[in-house]
Design an enzyme around this catalytic site. Sequence first.
Site, PDB file in Angstrom:
ATOM      1  N   SER A  93       0.809  -1.239  -0.016  1.00 39.97           N
ATOM      2  CA  SER A  93      -0.142  -0.029  -0.011  1.00 39.97           C
ATOM      3  C   SER A  93       0.915   1.206   0.126  1.00 39.97           C
ATOM      4  CB  SER A  93      -0.932  -0.004   1.379  1.00 39.97           C
ATOM      5  OG  SER A  93      -1.556   0.944   1.371  1.00 39.97           O
TER       6      SER A  93
ATOM      7  N   TYR B  10      -1.596   0.247  10.007  1.00 39.55           N
ATOM      8  CA  TYR B  10      -2.044  -0.345   8.894  1.00 39.55           C
ATOM      9  C   TYR B  10      -0.939  -0.261   7.865  1.00 39.55           C
ATOM     10  CZ  TYR B  10      -3.719  -1.370   4.239  1.00 39.55           C
ATOM     11  OH  TYR B  10      -3.801  -1.644   2.867  1.00 39.55           O
TER      12      TYR B  10
ATOM     13  N   LYS C 157       1.895  -3.592   6.775  1.00 45.04           N
ATOM     14  CA  LYS C 157       2.335  -3.743   5.324  1.00 45.04           C
ATOM     15  C   LYS C 157       3.803  -3.594   5.167  1.00 45.04           C
ATOM     16  CE  LYS C 157      -1.569  -4.588   3.421  1.00 45.04           C
ATOM     17  NZ  LYS C 157      -1.902  -6.066   2.825  1.00 45.04           N
TER      18      LYS C 157
HETATM   19  N1  UFG Z   1     -12.153  11.899   2.370  1.00 43.02           N
HETATM   20  C1  UFG Z   1     -13.426  12.684   2.637  1.00 43.02           C
HETATM   21  N2  UFG Z   1     -14.226  12.201   3.102  1.00 43.02           N
HETATM   22  C2  UFG Z   1     -14.518  10.771   3.275  1.00 43.02           C
HETATM   23  C3  UFG Z   1     -13.375   9.832   3.188  1.00 43.02           C
HETATM   24  C4  UFG Z   1     -12.182  10.480   2.616  1.00 43.02           C
HETATM   25  O1  UFG Z   1     -12.661  13.901   2.612  1.00 43.02           O
HETATM   26  O2  UFG Z   1     -15.735  10.593   3.739  1.00 43.02           O
HETATM   27  C5  UFG Z   1     -10.902  12.320   1.846  1.00 43.02           C
HETATM   28  C6  UFG Z   1      -9.502  11.945   2.558  1.00 43.02           C
HETATM   29  O3  UFG Z   1      -9.433  13.152   3.405  1.00 43.02           O
HETATM   30  C7  UFG Z   1      -8.729  11.795   1.512  1.00 43.02           C
HETATM   31  C8  UFG Z   1      -9.227  11.448   0.342  1.00 43.02           C
HETATM   32  O4  UFG Z   1     -10.548  11.792   0.461  1.00 43.02           O
HETATM   33  O5  UFG Z   1      -8.007  13.093   1.159  1.00 43.02           O
HETATM   34  C9  UFG Z   1      -9.233   9.816   0.280  1.00 43.02           C
HETATM   35  O6  UFG Z   1      -9.483   9.427   1.143  1.00 43.02           O
HETATM   36  P1  UFG Z   1      -9.764   7.542   1.481  1.00 43.02           P
HETATM   37  O7  UFG Z   1     -10.181   7.297   2.693  1.00 43.02           O
HETATM   38  O8  UFG Z   1     -10.659   7.165   0.216  1.00 43.02           O
HETATM   39  O9  UFG Z   1      -8.328   6.964   1.186  1.00 43.02           O
HETATM   40  P2  UFG Z   1      -7.031   7.350   1.724  1.00 43.02           P
HETATM   41  O10 UFG Z   1      -6.331   8.118   0.948  1.00 43.02           O
HETATM   42  O11 UFG Z   1      -6.908   7.874   3.269  1.00 43.02           O
HETATM   43  O12 UFG Z   1      -6.529   5.886   1.891  1.00 43.02           O
HETATM   44  C10 UFG Z   1      -5.483   5.333   0.932  1.00 43.02           C
HETATM   45  C11 UFG Z   1      -5.820   3.837   0.925  1.00 43.02           C
HETATM   46  C12 UFG Z   1      -5.592   3.295   2.187  1.00 43.02           C
HETATM   47  C13 UFG Z   1      -4.003   3.306   2.305  1.00 43.02           C
HETATM   48  C14 UFG Z   1      -4.003   5.036   2.757  1.00 43.02           C
HETATM   49  C15 UFG Z   1      -2.609   5.390   3.008  1.00 43.02           C
HETATM   50  O13 UFG Z   1      -7.397   3.444   0.319  1.00 43.02           O
HETATM   51  O14 UFG Z   1      -5.470   1.836   1.762  1.00 43.02           O
HETATM   52  O15 UFG Z   1      -4.264   5.549   1.460  1.00 43.02           O
HETATM   53  O16 UFG Z   1      -2.407   6.777   3.066  1.00 43.02           O
HETATM   54  F1  UFG Z   1      -3.730   2.993   3.588  1.00 43.02           F
END
Ligand code: UFG
Length: 330
Positions: A119, A143, A147
């Site tokens: 990841s 997490y 990994k």
């Molecule tokens: N976000 C929102 N609202 C939500 C969900 C997310 O504004 O309801 C924003 C987050 O702040 C971020 C972006 O959307 O800026 C993406 O967020 P996600 O939760 O969809 O994904 P992440 O970037 O947090 O997660 C990804 C991978 C994970 C990994 C992580 C590490 O999906 O498996 O990156 O940074 F661990």
Amino acid sequence: MSHKAILITGAAGYIGSHVLLQLQSRGEQVLAIDNLHTGFRQAVLSAPLIVGDVGDRELLTGVFREHGIDTVMHFAASTIVPESVHDPLKYYGNNTCATRNLLDSCMRAGVRQLVFSSSAAVYGNPAGGICDEELALAPVNPYGSSKLVSEWMLRDQAASSDFRYVSLRYFNVAGSDLQGRIGQSTRAATLLIKVACEAIVGKRPHVAIFGTDYDTPDGTGVRDYVHVEDVARAHVDALDYLRRGGAAAVFNCGYSHGYSVREVLESVQRIAGSTLVVREEPRRAGDPPTLIARAERIRSQLGWTPQLDNLDTIVDSALRWERKLQREPW
Ligand code: UFG
């Protein structure tokens, strides 16, 4: 040349089930294993499924003995970042310890090829937000750490034996099977595109934007969203690479460009033809402003050629799946 079977761990989960379909569609012999704690039996479609834990060495030894497997694709894992912060031992157990046991079972059974689901979380909060594989690794949640330790185990095992692996560091995987057979069905989802699709079909009252004051063009977080079918394709390419004798390697899997939260929400509304209730909320702890892959290596060494690098295509498939789930819940 005919090849031996491939064991797919976590085959009833989101990414594993998409890879399973691509492998089957090119005639590979596959065997699925999943404990069905978060996966769905329906996602496995026509492949044989063993219900059990990948960390169960006795089970795995029997599976390897009976099924003539020479390659493992290892997806089984717990994947919810906020949950990992509250329950780190679950993540070290299900992700790191289970990978250690799986690897041990592989070594005992003579299985010498493995493709690992890693990841972008291994990078943590990199300055500038652009990640190449040589960047210092500094995960900011359990997490990501779980990994990273798994990656180190694979690296060290490869250095000390004839075992070879490909570790794929996924960026933000989204979307679903273009034929609509399977998709992301995760309960209590936290990922943006899934959450936004649930909101637009009325499964949630609203969608939140976590932070509007980031140092990004529109103030919201920027991510490299990659279609799950292209991610699945990277696994098929990794398999071919290992079969050609490719050396142990780590590759980013992303498109090398990103979209902001606002851009994603606009796409969801455009594709759905309706309006979301959007709430602006404070930043979510641990979220970097920007996370984008450098992906020259996967293209040049694996020959990975993405075919669905388009946000609306990703969102359209995710939304179709969400609507299907509403009609026929899993
Ligand atoms: N976000 C929102 N609202 C939500 C969900 C997310 O504004 O309801 C924003 C987050 O702040 C971020 C972006 O959307 O800026 C993406 O967020 P996600 O939760 O969809 O994904 P992440 O970037 O947090 O997660 C990804 C991978 C994970 C990994 C992580 C590490 O999906 O498996 O990156 O940074 F661990």
